[in-house]
Write a protein that holds these residues in place. Structure first.
Motif, mmCIF file in Angstrom:
data_model
loop_
_atom_site.group_PDB
_atom_site.id
_atom_site.type_symbol
_atom_site.label_atom_id
_atom_site.label_comp_id
_atom_site.label_asym_id
_atom_site.label_seq_id
_atom_site.Cartn_x
_atom_site.Cartn_y
_atom_site.Cartn_z
ATOM 1 N N VAL A 198 0.853 -1.177 0.000
ATOM 2 C CA VAL A 198 0.000 0.000 0.000
ATOM 3 C C VAL A 198 0.892 1.232 0.000
ATOM 4 O O VAL A 198 2.114 1.129 0.088
ATOM 5 C CB VAL A 198 -0.923 0.021 1.246
ATOM 6 N N LYS A 199 0.285 2.420 -0.079
ATOM 7 C CA LYS A 199 1.068 3.643 0.049
ATOM 8 C C LYS A 199 1.742 3.648 1.416
ATOM 9 O O LYS A 199 1.094 3.453 2.431
ATOM 10 C CB LYS A 199 0.178 4.870 -0.105
ATOM 11 N N GLY A 200 3.035 3.880 1.419
ATOM 12 C CA GLY A 200 3.763 3.917 2.676
ATOM 13 C C GLY A 200 4.413 2.610 3.039
ATOM 14 O O GLY A 200 5.138 2.545 4.042
ATOM 15 N N GLY A 201 4.172 1.546 2.267
ATOM 16 C CA GLY A 201 4.880 0.298 2.570
ATOM 17 C C GLY A 201 4.014 -0.931 2.447
ATOM 18 O O GLY A 201 3.259 -1.091 1.483
ATOM 19 N N TRP A 202 4.065 -1.799 3.462
ATOM 20 C CA TRP A 202 3.427 -3.108 3.426
ATOM 21 C C TRP A 202 2.553 -3.278 4.672
ATOM 22 O O TRP A 202 2.892 -2.799 5.745
ATOM 23 C CB TRP A 202 4.469 -4.224 3.398
ATOM 24 N N VAL A 203 1.443 -3.994 4.507
ATOM 25 C CA VAL A 203 0.589 -4.348 5.638
ATOM 26 C C VAL A 203 0.289 -5.839 5.583
ATOM 27 O O VAL A 203 0.343 -6.459 4.509
ATOM 28 C CB VAL A 203 -0.742 -3.553 5.637
ATOM 29 N N GLY A 204 -0.013 -6.408 6.745
ATOM 30 C CA GLY A 204 -0.476 -7.787 6.784
ATOM 31 C C GLY A 204 -1.954 -7.859 6.450
ATOM 32 O O GLY A 204 -2.705 -6.911 6.676
ATOM 33 N N THR A 205 -2.382 -8.982 5.882
ATOM 34 C CA THR A 205 -3.792 -9.139 5.520
ATOM 35 C C THR A 205 -4.553 -10.005 6.508
ATOM 36 O O THR A 205 -5.782 -10.013 6.504
ATOM 37 C CB THR A 205 -3.927 -9.779 4.128
ATOM 38 N N GLY A 206 -3.808 -10.750 7.330
ATOM 39 C CA GLY A 206 -4.461 -11.664 8.263
ATOM 40 C C GLY A 206 -4.867 -12.978 7.644
ATOM 41 O O GLY A 206 -5.362 -13.884 8.337
ATOM 42 N N GLN A 207 -4.658 -13.137 6.328
ATOM 43 C CA GLN A 207 -5.021 -14.394 5.679
ATOM 44 C C GLN A 207 -4.058 -15.510 6.073
ATOM 45 O O GLN A 207 -2.873 -15.274 6.294
ATOM 46 C CB GLN A 207 -4.997 -14.227 4.155
ATOM 47 N N GLU A 208 -4.584 -16.720 6.145
ATOM 48 C CA GLU A 208 -3.744 -17.880 6.422
ATOM 49 C C GLU A 208 -2.735 -18.061 5.282
ATOM 50 O O GLU A 208 -3.058 -17.838 4.121
ATOM 51 C CB GLU A 208 -4.602 -19.135 6.555
ATOM 52 N N TRP A 209 -1.537 -18.463 5.632
ATOM 53 C CA TRP A 209 -0.507 -18.669 4.613
ATOM 54 C C TRP A 209 0.224 -19.971 4.909
ATOM 55 O O TRP A 209 0.554 -20.268 6.055
ATOM 56 C CB TRP A 209 0.497 -17.516 4.613
ATOM 57 N N GLU A 210 0.450 -20.744 3.848
ATOM 58 C CA GLU A 210 1.112 -22.040 3.997
ATOM 59 C C GLU A 210 2.490 -22.000 3.346
ATOM 60 O O GLU A 210 2.635 -21.569 2.199
ATOM 61 C CB GLU A 210 0.264 -23.140 3.346
ATOM 62 N N TYR A 211 3.501 -22.425 4.099
ATOM 63 C CA TYR A 211 4.860 -22.536 3.560
ATOM 64 C C TYR A 211 4.930 -23.846 2.785
ATOM 65 O O TYR A 211 4.874 -24.936 3.358
ATOM 66 C CB TYR A 211 5.876 -22.534 4.709
ATOM 67 N N ASP A 212 5.028 -23.719 1.467
ATOM 68 C CA ASP A 212 4.967 -24.904 0.601
ATOM 69 C C ASP A 212 6.355 -25.534 0.491
ATOM 70 O O ASP A 212 7.035 -25.409 -0.542
ATOM 71 C CB ASP A 212 4.433 -24.504 -0.769
ATOM 72 N N GLU A 213 6.749 -26.210 1.558
ATOM 73 C CA GLU A 213 8.102 -26.769 1.596
ATOM 74 C C GLU A 213 8.335 -27.781 0.478
ATOM 75 O O GLU A 213 9.412 -27.845 -0.108
ATOM 76 C CB GLU A 213 8.354 -27.429 2.950
ATOM 77 N N ALA A 214 7.306 -28.574 0.169
ATOM 78 C CA ALA A 214 7.465 -29.585 -0.882
ATOM 79 C C ALA A 214 7.764 -28.920 -2.221
ATOM 80 O O ALA A 214 8.597 -29.401 -2.995
ATOM 81 C CB ALA A 214 6.195 -30.433 -0.973
ATOM 82 N N ARG A 215 7.081 -27.807 -2.502
ATOM 83 C CA ARG A 215 7.328 -27.114 -3.775
ATOM 84 C C ARG A 215 8.736 -26.552 -3.823
ATOM 85 O O ARG A 215 9.436 -26.668 -4.835
ATOM 86 C CB ARG A 215 6.312 -25.988 -3.975
ATOM 87 N N TYR A 216 9.193 -25.928 -2.721
ATOM 88 C CA TYR A 216 10.546 -25.377 -2.698
ATOM 89 C C TYR A 216 11.595 -26.478 -2.837
ATOM 90 O O TYR A 216 12.627 -26.287 -3.482
ATOM 91 C CB TYR A 216 10.773 -24.569 -1.421
ATOM 92 N N ARG A 217 11.304 -27.641 -2.265
ATOM 93 C CA ARG A 217 12.236 -28.764 -2.395
ATOM 94 C C ARG A 217 12.285 -29.252 -3.840
ATOM 95 O O ARG A 217 13.352 -29.547 -4.378
ATOM 96 C CB ARG A 217 11.828 -29.895 -1.451
#
Length: 692
Positions: free
Chosen positions: A414-433
């Motif tokens: 957003v203007k002024g930088g970044w904000v959190g959305t509160g949405q759930e987020w999954e670290y896709d370790e399998a994809r990164y691997r």
């Protein structure tokens, strides 16, 4: 109804009266203009992908549709495409980092319906002003959306860019009847499937038009000329005999600068072109190459996608890229309108060290990423600079993480930088691997390319899953098909002269001048300019240098031992050529966990040879912990209080402060402050090597 004759007429305006529209080009244009479809065109460089979207843009505009939006990755590509559009009577403009002063005017022209084509960099898609004020109108009214170099959309592509992932959001918001075209020359089956699926977001199947990737003008060779000095000497000896003008690619910025300087000294008309080259200078260098005012640009991958010089006579790689797909993309710059172009790879054993380094800065571990999310407030925007002291990631990796999280919906710019959305987020370790495993397979394939005795062009086409490739096919042009055209041997006198030039020690390191922002968050009252730091310093060489790089890497990888005589000799040469204001009167070694004997023996040798007072070691403070911080603020906080105050023994002159390796410059800066606080009027930092 649009007919082929109209398309042919526009092509002649673009490419000249002798240009003929091919059947496959018309198939793509008809799909976009008549059937309003979404299409992915995977065709070799020089096939005419840009002609497809400029012709489609003009036909759609003539039919009363809105402007075409082209998402384009590089400034060189944008400049070329605006010029091409103008030739066809298409009103085009570009929004990118080099024309900030023109953005407001261009936004007005978009809103006023004055533009036929708008080219935007992928980074602009999430600029708050552009995203909120301009993009909705474009998504509503666009006649066509084009995604150029579409392999960047896919994280399986060789040049994945998080900003490109945002294109999925743009496409999802388009009206159902707005056609979409994606183009690339470098996509294997996995990338094609991924991009096609993403372009299909919002409804409708994607038409995939895929052609053969053989390049009949390219003559591929691998020349195993030996060590860095031998390869550089080979290049110097053969550069003038290569046809026309061309590009010499290196793997690092330091190598590009070193080779450009070396070749210039030997009378060749060349220039360095890297990610650190200013935008205005880049534009001038591109113009110089286009006009054949230089024999070659010595470039990193910053000169890659989209640079268009149809008669480019050669591409030489001084060091192998880590992916055959990336290699094909870069060599594809050559021979687009010539019968023959030379493509030469000069691989080195140290190439894999560079590959490992770039692999090490991939997506961070989950704990670090989640800390980024936790530190962002949903209401109070934070800039990247303000966020940096709160998470242990350097600026480049932090920006990459934020962009990925933005695409995934966990944060929002957003203007002024970044904000959190509160949405759930999954670290896709399998994809990164899986990505890491794919990267390793590509690296092995690049090594296999160097040793294969089969057709080199067929090898590259197989890596790209070329649908037209038949089993056992040979190009008849590469060194394995037609015989070697280049001898790897180099005159020994030339090699020794090149080695001597490359091995001239001495690189200046600039002192840190400004405290990182946000140190107050970490409990330090340090801000603004640094007034008690070191003077400009010196290192023998960079770890990425073609000259000293390999030798310094070996030295630092070996068990700790006394400094070798050749390194002492190099250090003395650096000191002898140092244009300091006041000569140092004393020398001090930094305490070290890894190379205490190497550093203290070097300091002792310099004290004896330079008749300096040996002040011993600047000792670590009790309880001090090794510094592993990645970003500047965390690093400064960890280094604050890391050393005890030294006894200068009555010395009143400048102190030479000796270390093994400098990377960010903060260790030498913070240690110098301690020595200056003890009474030294100035500190001259000196290290064996810098990381870059």
């Amino acid at each position: 109804m649009t007919d082929r004759a109209q398309a042919q007429e526009i092509l002649e305006q673009l490419a000249g009266p002798r240009a003929v529209l091919r059947d496959d080009q018309w198939t793509a244009i008809e799909a976009l203009v008549v059937h309003r479809r979404r299409a992915l065109v995977v065709q070799r460089t020089g096939w005419g992908k840009s002609a497809v979207y400029f012709i489609a843009a003009k036909l759609l505009r003539a039919a009363g549709h809105g402007p075409t939006v082209i998402v384009s990755p590089l400034l060189a590509l944008m400049r070329n495409q605006v010029a091409a559009a103008d030739r066809a009577g298409v009103h085009a403009a570009t929004i990118n980092s080099s024309n900030v002063t023109e953005w407001d005017e261009i936004h007005q022209r978009v809103r006023g319906g004055e533009l036929d084509v708008l080219l935007v960099s992928p980074e602009r898609l999430n600029n708050p002003d552009f995203r909120d004020a301009v993009l909705p109108a474009l998504a509503r009214d666009a006649g066509l959306v084009v995604v150029d170099e579409a392999h960047c959309v896919s994280d399986w592509g060789h040049d994945f860019r998080p900003d490109y992932r945002r294109i999925r959001t743009l496409i999802a918001e388009l009206g159902a009847d707005i056609p979409v075209l994606a183009t690339t020359a470098t996509a294997n089956d996995r990338v094609v499937d991924d991009v096609a699926a993403q372009l299909g977001v919002g409804g409708g199947d994607t038409l995939v038009l895929r052609g053969g990737l053989d390049r009949e003008s390219l003559r591929l060779s691998v020349v195993k000329a030996g060590n860095p000095a031998q390869r550089a000497a080979w290049l110097a000896a053969h550069l003038d005999s290569l046809p026309g003008s061309g590009i010499v690619y290196t793997l690092t910025v330091a190598q590009a600068r070193d080779i450009a300087a070396l070749l210039t000294e030997q009378g060749h008309t060349v220039a360095a072109y890297t990610g650190g080259t200013e935008a205005a200078e880049r534009e001038q260098l591109e113009a110089d190459l286009l006009a054949n005012r230089v024999k070659a640009l010595i470039a990193t991958s910053a000169l890659g996608m989209g640079f268009d010089k149809p008669d480019l006579g050669f591409v030489v790689h001084l060091g192998a890229p880590s992916s055959p797909i990336a290699y094909y993309q870069q060599v594809g710059r050559a021979g687009r309108s010539t019968d023959s172009a030379e493509v030469i790879l000069l691989p080195g054993r140290e190439d894999q060290d560079v590959w490992r380094y770039f692999s090490s800065v991939a997506f961070p571990q989950e704990t670090l990423v989640r800390k980024v999310i936790r530190e962002l407030d949903p209401e109070r925007p934070q800039s990247t600079a303000a966020l940096e002291p709160l998470v242990d990631l350097n600026r480049t990796r932090l920006e990459m993480v934020l962009k990925v999280l933005d695409v995934d919906g966990a944060v929002r710019r957003v203007k002024g930088g970044w904000v959190g959305t509160g949405q759930e987020w999954e670290y896709d370790e399998a994809r990164y691997r899986r990505l890491d495993e794919a990267r390793k397979r590509e690296q092995q394939a690049m090594l296999d390319y160097q040793t294969t005795d089969s057709c080199r062009m067929a090898f590259l086409r197989a890596q790209l899953d070329d649908p037209d490739l038949t089993e056992g096919e040979r190009c008849g042009r590469c060194d394995n098909c037609a015989g070697a055209r280049y001898d790897a041997d180099v005159d020994t006198t030339a090699v020794e002269d090149t080695r001597r030039r490359l091995m001239r020690p001495g690189v200046e390191i600039s002192p840190r001048r400004q405290w990182p922002s946000g140190l107050g968050t970490l409990g330090l009252d340090l801000r603004g300019r640094i007034t008690d730091g070191p003077e400009p310093g010196r290192v023998i060489g960079r770890l990425t240098d073609l000259g000293w790089g390999a030798r310094l890497r070996r030295l630092l990888d070996e068990p700790d031992a006394e400094v070798p005589d050749e390194v002492v000799d190099a250090a003395v040469q650096v000191l002898a050529s140092w244009d300091w204001e006041t000569r140092p009167t004393a020398v001090m070694a930094l305490d070290s966990d890894t190379h205490p004997l190497l550093i203290t023996s070097l300091a002792g040798a310099l004290a004896r040879l330079g008749r300096l007072t040996d002040l011993g070691v600047l000792p670590y403070a009790p309880g001090r912990r090794p510094v592993t911080a990645a970003n500047s603020a965390y690093r400064v906080a960890a280094l604050h209080g890391a050393w005890e105050s030294p006894d200068l023994g009555g010395n009143t002159g400048p102190v030479l402060l000796v270390d093994d390796v400098t990377d960010t410059g903060w260790t030498l800066t913070m240690a110098s402050r301690v020595v200056r606080a003890a009474g030294a009027p100035a500190v001259l930092p000196f290290a064996l090597a810098s990381v870059s």
